[in-house]
Design a protein around this motif. Structure first.
Motif, PDB file in Angstrom:
ATOM      1  N   TYR A  53      -2.590  -5.576 -17.364  1.00 36.89           N
ATOM      2  CA  TYR A  53      -2.744  -6.649 -16.368  1.00 36.89           C
ATOM      3  C   TYR A  53      -2.270  -6.169 -15.003  1.00 36.89           C
ATOM      4  N   ASP A  54      -3.138  -6.368 -14.000  1.00 35.97           N
ATOM      5  CA  ASP A  54      -2.887  -5.869 -12.643  1.00 35.97           C
ATOM      6  C   ASP A  54      -2.340  -7.001 -11.783  1.00 35.97           C
ATOM      7  N   SER A  55      -1.006  -7.022 -11.589  1.00 33.93           N
ATOM      8  CA  SER A  55      -0.376  -8.168 -10.908  1.00 33.93           C
ATOM      9  C   SER A  55      -0.462  -8.054  -9.383  1.00 33.93           C
ATOM     10  N   ASN A  56      -0.697  -6.841  -8.850  1.00 33.81           N
ATOM     11  CA  ASN A  56      -0.715  -6.710  -7.381  1.00 33.81           C
ATOM     12  C   ASN A  56      -2.110  -6.317  -6.879  1.00 33.81           C
ATOM     13  N   ASN A  57      -3.109  -6.471  -7.736  1.00 31.83           N
ATOM     14  CA  ASN A  57      -4.514  -6.324  -7.316  1.00 31.83           C
ATOM     15  C   ASN A  57      -4.829  -5.029  -6.594  1.00 31.83           C
ATOM     16  N   ASP A  58      -4.353  -3.918  -7.204  1.00 33.29           N
ATOM     17  CA  ASP A  58      -4.788  -2.602  -6.708  1.00 33.29           C
ATOM     18  C   ASP A  58      -5.737  -1.962  -7.722  1.00 33.29           C
ATOM     19  N   GLY A  59      -6.152  -2.723  -8.729  1.00 27.69           N
ATOM     20  CA  GLY A  59      -7.125  -2.219  -9.705  1.00 27.69           C
ATOM     21  C   GLY A  59      -6.486  -1.512 -10.888  1.00 27.69           C
ATOM     22  N   ILE A  60      -5.137  -1.418 -10.867  1.00 28.24           N
ATOM     23  CA  ILE A  60      -4.453  -0.696 -11.942  1.00 28.24           C
ATOM     24  C   ILE A  60      -3.398  -1.608 -12.578  1.00 28.24           C
ATOM     25  N   GLY A  61      -3.352  -1.662 -13.875  1.00 26.87           N
ATOM     26  CA  GLY A  61      -2.336  -2.470 -14.574  1.00 26.87           C
ATOM     27  C   GLY A  61      -0.941  -1.993 -14.201  1.00 26.87           C
ATOM     28  N   ASP A  62       0.063  -2.884 -14.320  1.00 22.56           N
ATOM     29  CA  ASP A  62       1.411  -2.497 -13.880  1.00 22.56           C
ATOM     30  C   ASP A  62       2.487  -3.237 -14.677  1.00 22.56           C
ATOM     31  N   LEU A  63       3.748  -2.852 -14.412  1.00 21.07           N
ATOM     32  CA  LEU A  63       4.879  -3.388 -15.191  1.00 21.07           C
ATOM     33  C   LEU A  63       5.090  -4.874 -14.916  1.00 21.07           C
ATOM     34  N   PRO A  88       4.436   5.288  -9.344  1.00 21.01           N
ATOM     35  CA  PRO A  88       4.305   4.165  -8.396  1.00 21.01           C
ATOM     36  C   PRO A  88       3.133   3.234  -8.713  1.00 21.01           C
ATOM     37  N   ASP A  89       2.101   3.742  -9.383  1.00 24.12           N
ATOM     38  CA  ASP A  89       0.992   2.842  -9.799  1.00 24.12           C
ATOM     39  C   ASP A  89       1.526   1.697 -10.658  1.00 24.12           C
ATOM     40  N   PHE A  90       2.585   1.984 -11.440  1.00 21.05           N
ATOM     41  CA  PHE A  90       3.062   0.958 -12.393  1.00 21.05           C
ATOM     42  C   PHE A  90       4.211   0.134 -11.813  1.00 21.05           C
TER      43      PHE A  90
END
Ligand code: ISL
Ligand code: CA
Length: 545
Positions: free
Chosen positions: A21-31, A74-76
């Protein structure tokens, strides 16, 4: 003693953070995305999560090439966000285990950047080097990702060893200084309060001897675990100091050796075997057939029946979707497979999206593919078989591609399946309008609600945790049926893993009286002799003694 360990009663959930699930809408799932979705996992009945790697990495192998073991990519997110995730998971009584990748590092790890500078660099022997020339490598072994397992480094006129990509140089486990550095990192994570590890490619850390050429089975030398015991005992000594769970990914460890690996004095609590699905779908493989699945899983059930423990799974981030491999992509086949996964003996691992019945992605061109290993295999196939069209090569390669299981998790019917508000790093399966968590949670007979019923049933039934496994109809090509037995009751699990209607006769093995139907995906069915099962029927009965 082992029978009371929490992880034996637990149901685990594997999260591939990049696609959850991508909470900050950069296209990559994150913590932060995982943290926001913890209530969903709690509702599902999950006890612990396995996170695929979230560490600093150049992403040649999507995080399995680590350049800093103690930094979050940093992606996560940040280490603070990881600790917040851990705290909130613990507050919900959900544990988190991390991926421990110590067979190799990234070639961008400071240790390797040092080691490759000169033969007498202090870090040189953190890795494995042999004299070579650009066109004469130490042997003809081939890496798992294609191409030689040696890469020539002209700076020092030697070649270094890598089981996987050339960007993943193997660590030298013969070097006690290197091992000490790894053990220091392991303790650092355990002291942070994580609940254990899934240990990546652990059976490969023992490499030599390599002074011989490969003739037939090219992977054989990597599967040789002789000489690994001392390293595993050092790891065990650390793990035993903590109340954690450890799961070794132990490709090449046989079902017989697994008793020592996972038994009462075993190195780890359980292992993932890869015999039933490692590189599944590759040409010439038996894997993926129901007889092969029954035979393999039954051999592991029987081998670890009295001592040792199985990690149960039907799919993960390295395989296609199990509903597409063993089922026909239908909800009904997803429920039949769920029944097998959740009711065998061992700790079930649900891979993200499996509980929704997510299926393979309809790749139409190689441009849509991310996996470097898939891309390499596609090119190699076209070179080896120039008569193939690109469509034929794509079909053959995608038959076993890891990309199928890495498409974004499907949360709801919004754009991109609710995974993100921007175009995700890998395309979302176009079936997300009907295969998604929100829609399915509202449908009483959805795949996810069937999983919830199975998870609840398993966790509340000691016979399903500790009862003995006995396969029925061993030679039937599509019926996978077994019992789980304790001294107070017997459970009967029957699934028809085919699209055809099948009639069986269990009268040799069962009397009909006193069975109570507990769960099924076909309400019209009841136990009889003979018994006709329709496509992908699943039946769960109990008889109290
Ligand atoms: O590749 C194999 C043949 O079945 C296995 O023997 C191998 O051990 C397994 O694929 C290792 O997988 C793990 O390590 C890889 C990574 O790409 C995978 O995603 C991970 O699951 C390298 O770190
Ligand atoms: Ca993100």
């Amino acid at each position: 003693n082992q029978t009371d360990d929490w992880w034996k009663k637990a149901v685990a959930y594997q999260i591939y953070p990049r696609s959850f699930y991508d909470s900050n809408n950069d296209g990559i799932g994150d913590l932060n995305g995982i943290r926001e979705k913890l209530p969903y996992l709690k509702e599902l009945g999950i006890d612990f999560i396995w996170l695929n790697p979230i560490y600093a990495s150049p992403n040649v192998d999507n995080g399995y090439d680590i350049s800093d073991y103690q930094a979050i990519h940093p992606d996560f997110g940040t280490m603070a966000e990881f600790e917040q995730l851990l705290a909130e998971a613990h507050a919900l009584d959900i544990k988190i285990i991390m991926d421990l990748v110590v067979n190799h590092t990234s070639d961008q790890h400071p240790w390797f950047l040092e080691a490759r500078q000169s033969k007498d660099n202090p870090y040189r022997d953190y890795y494995l080097w042999e004299d070579a020339t650009a066109d004469q490598l130490p042997n003809n072994w081939q890496s798992f990702f294609g191409g030689p397992t040696w890469t020539y480094d002209e700076t020092t006129e030697q070649a270094y060893f890598h089981v996987f990509a050339k960007e993943q140089p193997d660590l030298n486990w013969k070097n006690p200084t290197m091992r000490a550095a790894i053990y220091k990192m392991i303790r650092w994570w355990l002291n942070l309060g994580i609940d254990g590890f899934r240990i990546d490619a652990i059976s490969h850390i023992q490499k030599e001897p390599w002074d011989f050429e490969i003739t037939d089975n090219q992977w054989a030398p990597f599967m040789n675990v002789s000489g690994i015991d001392d390293y595993m005992l050092e790891l065990k000594a650390i793990f035993d100091e903590y109340d954690i769970v450890t799961v070794g990914e132990a490709s090449g460890v046989s079902s017989e050796e697994a008793v020592a690996w996972t038994g009462n004095d075993g190195y780890v609590n359980m292992i993932f075997e890869l015999e039933h699905c490692g590189r599944i779908g590759e040409p010439g493989q038996q894997k993926g057939s129901i007889p092969h699945l029954k035979d393999t899983l039954t051999r592991w059930q029987n081998s670890l029946a009295d001592n040792g423990w199985n990690a149960l799974y039907l799919e993960n981030h390295d395989t296609p979707r199990s509903v597409s491999v063993y089922g026909d992509g239908s909800e009904k086949s997803a429920k039949a497979l769920a029944t097998l996964l959740l009711l065998m003996k061992g700790t079930p691992f649900i891979y993200q999206g499996q509980e929704l019945g997510m299926i393979n992605y309809p790749f139409r061109s190689i441009e849509e593919v991310d996996g470097k290993d898939t891309l390499y295999a596609y090119q190699a196939l076209l070179e080896e078989q120039p008569e193939l069209t690109s469509e034929e090569a794509l079909t053959i390669t995608m038959n076993w591609s890891r990309d199928h299981s890495r498409t974004p998790f499907q949360w709801n019917t919004e754009a991109f399946g609710g995974f993100s508000k921007t175009t995700p790093w890998l395309a979302v399966n176009p079936n997300f309008p009907i295969i998604n968590a929100q829609y399915e949670l509202q449908q009483p007979h959805s795949v996810v609600n069937f999983y919830k019923q199975l998870i609840t049933l398993r966790k509340n039934t000691d016979t399903l945790i500790h009862g003995t496994y006995h396969l029925l109809l061993k030679n039937h090509p599509s019926i996978y049926a077994f019992t789980r037995q304790s001294d107070t009751e017997t459970w009967l699990i029957i699934t028809n893993l085919s699209t055809r209607s099948v009639t069986i006769d269990l009268s040799e093995e069962l009397t009909l009286n006193d069975w109570q139907l507990i769960l099924t995906n076909n309400q019209k069915l009841s136990l009889s002799h003979p018994l006709t099962l329709e496509r992908f029927d699943a039946l769960v009965y109990r008889k109290r003694h």
